[in-house]
Design a protein around this motif. Structure first.
Motif, PDB file in Angstrom:
ATOM      1  N   GLY A 117     101.333  72.570   9.387  1.00 30.40           N
ATOM      2  CA  GLY A 117     100.199  73.125   8.672  1.00 30.40           C
ATOM      3  C   GLY A 117      98.894  72.791   9.360  1.00 30.40           C
ATOM      4  O   GLY A 117      98.816  71.893  10.204  1.00 30.40           O
ATOM      5  N   ALA A 118      97.832  73.503   8.984  1.00 28.99           N
ATOM      6  CA  ALA A 118      96.530  73.302   9.607  1.00 28.99           C
ATOM      7  C   ALA A 118      96.025  71.872   9.400  1.00 28.99           C
ATOM      8  O   ALA A 118      95.455  71.264  10.318  1.00 28.99           O
ATOM      9  N   ARG A 119      96.221  71.314   8.203  1.00 27.09           N
ATOM     10  CA  ARG A 119      95.746  69.956   7.935  1.00 27.09           C
ATOM     11  C   ARG A 119      96.493  68.933   8.765  1.00 27.09           C
ATOM     12  O   ARG A 119      95.894  67.993   9.307  1.00 27.09           O
ATOM     13  N   LEU A 120      97.818  69.105   8.869  1.00 28.76           N
ATOM     14  CA  LEU A 120      98.602  68.163   9.667  1.00 28.76           C
ATOM     15  C   LEU A 120      98.235  68.270  11.140  1.00 28.76           C
ATOM     16  O   LEU A 120      98.114  67.259  11.837  1.00 28.76           O
ATOM     17  N   LEU A 121      98.029  69.487  11.622  1.00 25.30           N
ATOM     18  CA  LEU A 121      97.617  69.673  13.007  1.00 25.30           C
ATOM     19  C   LEU A 121      96.299  68.960  13.271  1.00 25.30           C
ATOM     20  O   LEU A 121      96.135  68.293  14.305  1.00 25.30           O
ATOM     21  N   HIS A 122      95.360  69.092  12.349  1.00 26.06           N
ATOM     22  CA  HIS A 122      94.062  68.438  12.526  1.00 26.06           C
ATOM     23  C   HIS A 122      94.220  66.920  12.509  1.00 26.06           C
ATOM     24  O   HIS A 122      93.639  66.217  13.356  1.00 26.06           O
ATOM     25  N   ARG A 123      94.999  66.408  11.580  1.00 26.04           N
ATOM     26  CA  ARG A 123      95.181  64.960  11.457  1.00 26.04           C
ATOM     27  C   ARG A 123      95.865  64.383  12.701  1.00 26.04           C
ATOM     28  O   ARG A 123      95.440  63.351  13.228  1.00 26.04           O
ATOM     29  N   ARG A 124      96.904  65.066  13.161  1.00 28.60           N
ATOM     30  CA  ARG A 124      97.608  64.586  14.346  1.00 28.60           C
ATOM     31  C   ARG A 124      96.723  64.692  15.593  1.00 28.60           C
ATOM     32  O   ARG A 124      96.787  63.851  16.489  1.00 28.60           O
ATOM     33  N   SER A 125      95.893  65.713  15.649  1.00 26.47           N
ATOM     34  CA  SER A 125      94.994  65.879  16.795  1.00 26.47           C
ATOM     35  C   SER A 125      93.957  64.771  16.837  1.00 26.47           C
ATOM     36  O   SER A 125      93.634  64.248  17.916  1.00 26.47           O
ATOM     37  N   LEU A 126      93.404  64.404  15.691  1.00 26.21           N
ATOM     38  CA  LEU A 126      92.434  63.309  15.651  1.00 26.21           C
ATOM     39  C   LEU A 126      93.029  62.026  16.214  1.00 26.21           C
ATOM     40  O   LEU A 126      92.394  61.332  17.009  1.00 26.21           O
ATOM     41  N   ALA A 127      94.252  61.712  15.810  1.00 30.79           N
ATOM     42  CA  ALA A 127      94.887  60.478  16.267  1.00 30.79           C
ATOM     43  C   ALA A 127      95.233  60.524  17.748  1.00 30.79           C
ATOM     44  O   ALA A 127      95.081  59.534  18.460  1.00 30.79           O
ATOM     45  N   ALA A 128      95.682  61.691  18.223  1.00 35.30           N
ATOM     46  CA  ALA A 128      96.163  61.797  19.600  1.00 35.30           C
ATOM     47  C   ALA A 128      95.057  62.071  20.608  1.00 35.30           C
ATOM     48  O   ALA A 128      95.074  61.538  21.721  1.00 35.30           O
ATOM     49  N   PHE A 129      94.095  62.918  20.212  1.00 32.06           N
ATOM     50  CA  PHE A 129      93.081  63.387  21.161  1.00 32.06           C
ATOM     51  C   PHE A 129      91.666  62.912  20.844  1.00 32.06           C
ATOM     52  O   PHE A 129      90.770  63.036  21.680  1.00 32.06           O
ATOM     53  N   GLY A 130      91.448  62.432  19.629  1.00 33.77           N
ATOM     54  CA  GLY A 130      90.124  61.949  19.268  1.00 33.77           C
ATOM     55  C   GLY A 130      89.277  62.954  18.528  1.00 33.77           C
ATOM     56  O   GLY A 130      88.222  62.610  18.002  1.00 33.77           O
ATOM     57  N   TYR A 131      89.707  64.200  18.494  1.00 34.89           N
ATOM     58  CA  TYR A 131      88.985  65.253  17.784  1.00 34.89           C
ATOM     59  C   TYR A 131      89.968  66.335  17.360  1.00 34.89           C
ATOM     60  O   TYR A 131      91.153  66.315  17.750  1.00 34.89           O
ATOM     61  N   GLY A 132      89.486  67.267  16.539  1.00 31.20           N
ATOM     62  CA  GLY A 132      90.352  68.301  16.021  1.00 31.20           C
ATOM     63  C   GLY A 132      90.765  69.308  17.075  1.00 31.20           C
ATOM     64  O   GLY A 132      90.239  69.334  18.192  1.00 31.20           O
ATOM     65  N   PRO A 133      91.716  70.188  16.736  1.00 32.64           N
ATOM     66  CA  PRO A 133      92.234  71.138  17.722  1.00 32.64           C
ATOM     67  C   PRO A 133      91.199  72.137  18.212  1.00 32.64           C
ATOM     68  O   PRO A 133      91.284  72.598  19.354  1.00 32.64           O
ATOM     69  N   LYS A 134      90.205  72.487  17.403  1.00 35.30           N
ATOM     70  CA  LYS A 134      89.182  73.432  17.867  1.00 35.30           C
ATOM     71  C   LYS A 134      88.342  72.820  18.986  1.00 35.30           C
ATOM     72  O   LYS A 134      88.034  73.480  19.986  1.00 35.30           O
ATOM     73  N   THR A 135      87.964  71.555  18.820  1.00 29.36           N
ATOM     74  CA  THR A 135      87.215  70.882  19.883  1.00 29.36           C
ATOM     75  C   THR A 135      88.072  70.711  21.119  1.00 29.36           C
ATOM     76  O   THR A 135      87.611  70.924  22.258  1.00 29.36           O
ATOM     77  N   LEU A 136      89.334  70.319  20.943  1.00 30.94           N
ATOM     78  CA  LEU A 136      90.231  70.184  22.086  1.00 30.94           C
ATOM     79  C   LEU A 136      90.359  71.518  22.824  1.00 30.94           C
ATOM     80  O   LEU A 136      90.339  71.546  24.061  1.00 30.94           O
ATOM     81  N   ALA A 137      90.471  72.611  22.082  1.00 28.42           N
ATOM     82  CA  ALA A 137      90.580  73.928  22.714  1.00 28.42           C
ATOM     83  C   ALA A 137      89.338  74.238  23.548  1.00 28.42           C
ATOM     84  O   ALA A 137      89.437  74.792  24.652  1.00 28.42           O
ATOM     85  N   ARG A 138      88.153  73.887  23.041  1.00 37.97           N
ATOM     86  CA  ARG A 138      86.913  74.113  23.811  1.00 37.97           C
ATOM     87  C   ARG A 138      86.907  73.283  25.083  1.00 37.97           C
ATOM     88  O   ARG A 138      86.497  73.765  26.148  1.00 37.97           O
ATOM     89  N   VAL A 139      87.332  72.030  24.988  1.00 37.77           N
ATOM     90  CA  VAL A 139      87.345  71.145  26.156  1.00 37.77           C
ATOM     91  C   VAL A 139      88.318  71.675  27.206  1.00 37.77           C
ATOM     92  O   VAL A 139      88.004  71.715  28.404  1.00 37.77           O
ATOM     93  N   LEU A 140      89.500  72.095  26.775  1.00 32.25           N
ATOM     94  CA  LEU A 140      90.489  72.613  27.718  1.00 32.25           C
ATOM     95  C   LEU A 140      90.025  73.936  28.324  1.00 32.25           C
ATOM     96  O   LEU A 140      90.285  74.203  29.506  1.00 32.25           O
ATOM     97  N   ARG A 141      89.343  74.733  27.544  1.00 28.60           N
ATOM     98  CA  ARG A 141      88.801  75.992  28.075  1.00 28.60           C
ATOM     99  C   ARG A 141      87.730  75.714  29.119  1.00 28.60           C
ATOM    100  O   ARG A 141      87.647  76.393  30.147  1.00 28.60           O
ATOM    101  N   LEU A 142      86.887  74.705  28.878  1.00 25.07           N
ATOM    102  CA  LEU A 142      85.900  74.302  29.870  1.00 25.07           C
ATOM    103  C   LEU A 142      86.578  73.906  31.173  1.00 25.07           C
ATOM    104  O   LEU A 142      86.140  74.318  32.264  1.00 25.07           O
ATOM    105  N   GLN A 143      87.633  73.127  31.081  1.00 23.67           N
ATOM    106  CA  GLN A 143      88.333  72.697  32.283  1.00 23.67           C
ATOM    107  C   GLN A 143      88.965  73.884  33.016  1.00 23.67           C
ATOM    108  O   GLN A 143      88.966  73.912  34.259  1.00 23.67           O
ATOM    109  N   ARG A 144      89.491  74.862  32.277  1.00 23.68           N
ATOM    110  CA  ARG A 144      90.017  76.066  32.927  1.00 23.68           C
ATOM    111  C   ARG A 144      88.918  76.781  33.694  1.00 23.68           C
ATOM    112  O   ARG A 144      89.105  77.214  34.835  1.00 23.68           O
ATOM    113  N   ALA A 145      87.751  76.893  33.065  1.00 22.62           N
ATOM    114  CA  ALA A 145      86.635  77.593  33.700  1.00 22.62           C
ATOM    115  C   ALA A 145      86.175  76.862  34.954  1.00 22.62           C
ATOM    116  O   ALA A 145      85.886  77.486  35.986  1.00 22.62           O
TER     117      ALA A 145
END
Length: 229
Positions: free
Chosen positions: A155-183
């Motif tokens: 679920g969206a809430r679990l994805l957000h919670r797991r992302s905070l613990a693993a990556f330090g921020y939610g999946p939307k921020t992680l997606a922006r960071v990874l997109r920056l690196q692709r660019a």
């Protein structure tokens, strides 16, 4: 001068850096966490949401962990270290931090000593949780966050919670960071910025420029001039 090599720890990178006369440059958000050695101290660099100054003068050594893998090895949720640089002695029991500090200080190659320590921690930690890697793979491929949650069966809430613990921020921020690196990878390979924007998943070049400014503090043309890692 900055140099790096692939680590024997899956997905990690071992690196060294000695800043030149112009300074240490800037460290860009990449979804990673690092274990650092500098002037006799062990530090942990948490996941960044914005560009950070590259640190003080003198030689540095480090191991950069693949996104989502460091918390299990270092024993701290990533969100507790977001945009921070913290002494390892503040995170680990004092005796453990002292032993590793002494080992790295005595090593002829501090970067290799950090790698050995990380390999030892990984062996003790057992098999890694596969979910963070699957999240990274989906978002790095440009999948929307909702689609990623559905594909992974969370679920969206679990994805957000797991992302905070693993990556330090939610999946939307992680997606922006990874997109920056692709660019950055595309642009540094000589792809024009307009084409880079489309291929990296931005709406257009203006969208790319806005995101680059917000995440790095400088426009794409200046960023690609150097002084970053």
């Amino acid at each position: 001068m900055y140099a790096e090599r692939a680590s024997r720890l899956t997905g990690a990178v071992v690196w060294t850096h000695t800043p030149g006369p112009s300074g240490a440059g800037r460290v860009l958000p990449d979804g990673c966490m690092d274990l650092l050695w500098h002037e006799g101290r062990l530090l942990v660099a948490g996941p960044d949401t914005r560009a950070q100054a590259g640190g003080g003068p003198g030689p540095w050594a480090g191991i950069r962990f693949f996104p989502g893998t460091a918390p299990a090895l270092l024993g701290v949720p990533a969100h507790e270290l977001r945009d921070r640089r913290v002494g390892l002695s503040d995170l680990w029991p004092a005796s453990e931090a002292r032993r590793l500090t002494a080992r790295v200080a005595a090593a002829a190659d501090p970067a290799r000593a950090l790698e050995e320590a990380a390999l030892s921690r990984a062996a003790d930690a057992g098999p890694p949780d596969p979910l963070p890697g699957r999240i990274v793979a989906a978002l790095a491929a440009g999948r929307p966050v909702a689609h990623t949650a559905d594909t992974l069966g969370v679920g969206a809430r679990l994805l957000h919670r797991r992302s905070l613990a693993a990556f330090g921020y939610g999946p939307k921020t992680l997606a922006r960071v990874l997109r920056l690196q692709r660019a950055l990878t595309l642009a540094r390979g000589g792809v024009p910025l307009a084409e880079t924007a489309v291929r990296a998943g931005f709406a257009d070049q203006a969208h790319l420029s806005r995101d680059v400014r917000e995440l790095t503090g400088v426009p794409p043309t200046l960023l690609l001039g150097g002084g970053t890692r």
